[in-house]
Design a protein around this motif. Structure first.
Motif, PDB file in Angstrom:
ATOM      1  N   HIS A 147      30.990  22.609  24.668  1.00  0.00           N
ATOM      2  CA  HIS A 147      29.532  22.472  24.777  1.00  0.00           C
ATOM      3  C   HIS A 147      29.171  21.599  25.976  1.00  0.00           C
ATOM      4  O   HIS A 147      28.231  21.909  26.729  1.00  0.00           O
ATOM      5  CB  HIS A 147      28.990  21.855  23.484  1.00  0.00           C
ATOM      6  CG  HIS A 147      27.576  22.197  23.192  1.00  0.00           C
ATOM      7  ND1 HIS A 147      26.537  21.771  23.996  1.00  0.00           N
ATOM      8  CD2 HIS A 147      27.005  22.931  22.212  1.00  0.00           C
ATOM      9  CE1 HIS A 147      25.401  22.228  23.502  1.00  0.00           C
ATOM     10  NE2 HIS A 147      25.660  22.931  22.427  1.00  0.00           N
ATOM     11  N   VAL A 159      28.579  19.351   9.400  1.00  0.00           N
ATOM     12  CA  VAL A 159      28.072  18.960   8.079  1.00  0.00           C
ATOM     13  C   VAL A 159      29.251  18.624   7.155  1.00  0.00           C
ATOM     14  O   VAL A 159      29.212  17.635   6.416  1.00  0.00           O
ATOM     15  CB  VAL A 159      27.201  20.087   7.480  1.00  0.00           C
ATOM     16  CG1 VAL A 159      26.813  19.761   6.043  1.00  0.00           C
ATOM     17  CG2 VAL A 159      25.953  20.299   8.335  1.00  0.00           C
ATOM     18  N   ARG A 185      28.333  23.863  13.782  1.00  0.00           N
ATOM     19  CA  ARG A 185      27.339  23.213  12.924  1.00  0.00           C
ATOM     20  C   ARG A 185      27.899  22.974  11.510  1.00  0.00           C
ATOM     21  O   ARG A 185      27.752  21.887  10.957  1.00  0.00           O
ATOM     22  CB  ARG A 185      26.084  24.097  12.863  1.00  0.00           C
ATOM     23  CG  ARG A 185      25.058  23.648  11.874  1.00  0.00           C
ATOM     24  CD  ARG A 185      23.715  24.293  12.129  1.00  0.00           C
ATOM     25  NE  ARG A 185      23.033  23.644  13.240  1.00  0.00           N
ATOM     26  CZ  ARG A 185      21.718  23.734  13.467  1.00  0.00           C
ATOM     27  NH1 ARG A 185      20.970  24.457  12.675  1.00  0.00           N
ATOM     28  NH2 ARG A 185      21.178  23.120  14.478  1.00  0.00           N
ATOM     29  N   HIS A 225      35.470  20.838  15.664  1.00  0.00           N
ATOM     30  CA  HIS A 225      34.230  20.197  16.105  1.00  0.00           C
ATOM     31  C   HIS A 225      34.424  19.522  17.469  1.00  0.00           C
ATOM     32  O   HIS A 225      33.532  19.568  18.317  1.00  0.00           O
ATOM     33  CB  HIS A 225      33.773  19.173  15.057  1.00  0.00           C
ATOM     34  CG  HIS A 225      32.317  18.851  15.107  1.00  0.00           C
ATOM     35  ND1 HIS A 225      31.338  19.695  14.630  1.00  0.00           N
ATOM     36  CD2 HIS A 225      31.645  17.795  15.626  1.00  0.00           C
ATOM     37  CE1 HIS A 225      30.143  19.155  14.836  1.00  0.00           C
ATOM     38  NE2 HIS A 225      30.304  18.000  15.437  1.00  0.00           N
ATOM     39  N   ILE A 226      35.601  18.917  17.676  1.00  0.00           N
ATOM     40  CA  ILE A 226      35.877  18.262  18.956  1.00  0.00           C
ATOM     41  C   ILE A 226      36.038  19.315  20.070  1.00  0.00           C
ATOM     42  O   ILE A 226      35.430  19.196  21.138  1.00  0.00           O
ATOM     43  CB  ILE A 226      37.141  17.374  18.860  1.00  0.00           C
ATOM     44  CG1 ILE A 226      36.846  16.161  17.972  1.00  0.00           C
ATOM     45  CG2 ILE A 226      37.597  16.925  20.246  1.00  0.00           C
ATOM     46  CD1 ILE A 226      38.051  15.274  17.698  1.00  0.00           C
ATOM     47  N   LEU A 250      37.548  18.711  11.985  1.00  0.00           N
ATOM     48  CA  LEU A 250      37.432  17.711  13.054  1.00  0.00           C
ATOM     49  C   LEU A 250      37.908  18.288  14.385  1.00  0.00           C
ATOM     50  O   LEU A 250      37.238  18.140  15.419  1.00  0.00           O
ATOM     51  CB  LEU A 250      38.254  16.467  12.677  1.00  0.00           C
ATOM     52  CG  LEU A 250      38.271  15.317  13.684  1.00  0.00           C
ATOM     53  CD1 LEU A 250      36.873  14.751  13.870  1.00  0.00           C
ATOM     54  CD2 LEU A 250      39.218  14.218  13.228  1.00  0.00           C
ATOM     55  N   LEU A 251      39.070  18.961  14.343  1.00  0.00           N
ATOM     56  CA  LEU A 251      39.623  19.537  15.572  1.00  0.00           C
ATOM     57  C   LEU A 251      38.676  20.584  16.151  1.00  0.00           C
ATOM     58  O   LEU A 251      38.382  20.584  17.344  1.00  0.00           O
ATOM     59  CB  LEU A 251      41.001  20.156  15.281  1.00  0.00           C
ATOM     60  CG  LEU A 251      42.108  19.139  14.974  1.00  0.00           C
ATOM     61  CD1 LEU A 251      43.291  19.806  14.297  1.00  0.00           C
ATOM     62  CD2 LEU A 251      42.542  18.430  16.258  1.00  0.00           C
TER      63      LEU A 251
END
Lengths: 122, 124
Positions: B87, B31, B27, B80-81, B77-78
């Protein structure tokens, strides 16, 4: 109570699908960019213009921009509705949240306009 | 709903499982990336504008702080990907048992560290 009046598609299930579809688009786009940087021996202004200036990449970048806009809205909306509520922000929580959401929408619009201008003026 | 009810969660005293830490990091990185997009678009627009703009972007990234900021955006970015891929596996009930979820979160952190080190090596 927080209603879904400001969610991206007015449906949690639809937002769920859009969040994931846009995530796949952005992940593939990122892989494409990283792949290009890895295989390119040198990066210059000319090589970047050649790469991003092709019609295929302009369309692909546009798709990634649109995916980013939808994904960012759903993500920032989720964070906002989780935290900007009366328990933390008191009676004005709804006003704060709507202001926050307006700011998010404005920034997304700026990114969209900026990105489209950038990729289609090469 | 009674919004005046007491909440006695002491977040700083909890010992969180790694899955929870991966979740909140997912999360937070999301952001951060929302702001990070501006940095990436700015650098790319400079580099695409003209040969002079490209050398200007190169000069900016030659300084330690701007380069570190770029590395931080890339790390976010990495993560989050990788966390997003995990997920989506779990959406399909792949690896959503307790042990598999713990392993999955560990893999996401390890992959992020490895990929960020590689990105840093490439940047410097």
């Amino acid at each position: 109570m927080v209603t879904n009046a400001t969610s991206f598609s007015r449906s949690g299930l639809s937002d769920f699908i859009i969040q994931r579809a846009s995530a796949v688009i952005m992940a593939l786009y990122t892989a494409c960019i990283i792949g290009h940087f890895i295989v390119s021996p040198t990066i210059s202004h000319e090589s970047l213009v050649d790469f991003f200036g092709s019609t295929a990449m302009q369309l692909w970048s546009t798709m990634a921009l649109l995916a980013t806009a939808a994904h960012a809205w759903i993500g920032m909306w989720t964070v906002g509705t989780d935290y900007i509520r009366p328990h933390y922000f008191g009676t004005h929580a709804t006003a704060f949240r709507l202001t926050y959401q307006a700011g998010c929408a404005l920034l997304i619009f700026v990114y969209l306009g900026w990105g489209l201008k950038l990729f289609w003026s090469i | 709903m009674n919004t005046e009810r007491p909440v006695n969660l002491s977040l700083t005293k909890f010992s969180f499982p790694i899955m929870a830490i991966a979740s909140i990091t997912h999360r937070i990185t999301g952001v951060l990336l929302f702001a990070g997009i501006a940095y990436l678009l700015w650098l790319l627009s400079l580099a695409l504008d003209s040969p002079e703009g490209f050398s200007q972007a190169t000069q900016i990234l030659a300084a330690p702080l701007p380069k570190l900021v770029l590395l931080a955006v890339l790390a976010a970015l990495l993560f989050h990907i990788f966390a997003g891929v995990k997920h989506m596996f779990m959406d399909f009930h792949l690896g959503d048992s307790l042990d598999a979820a713990r392993l999955g979160s560990q893999v996401v952190f390890v992959l992020t560290v490895v990929a960020t080190v590689l990105a840093g090596a490439w940047l410097w």
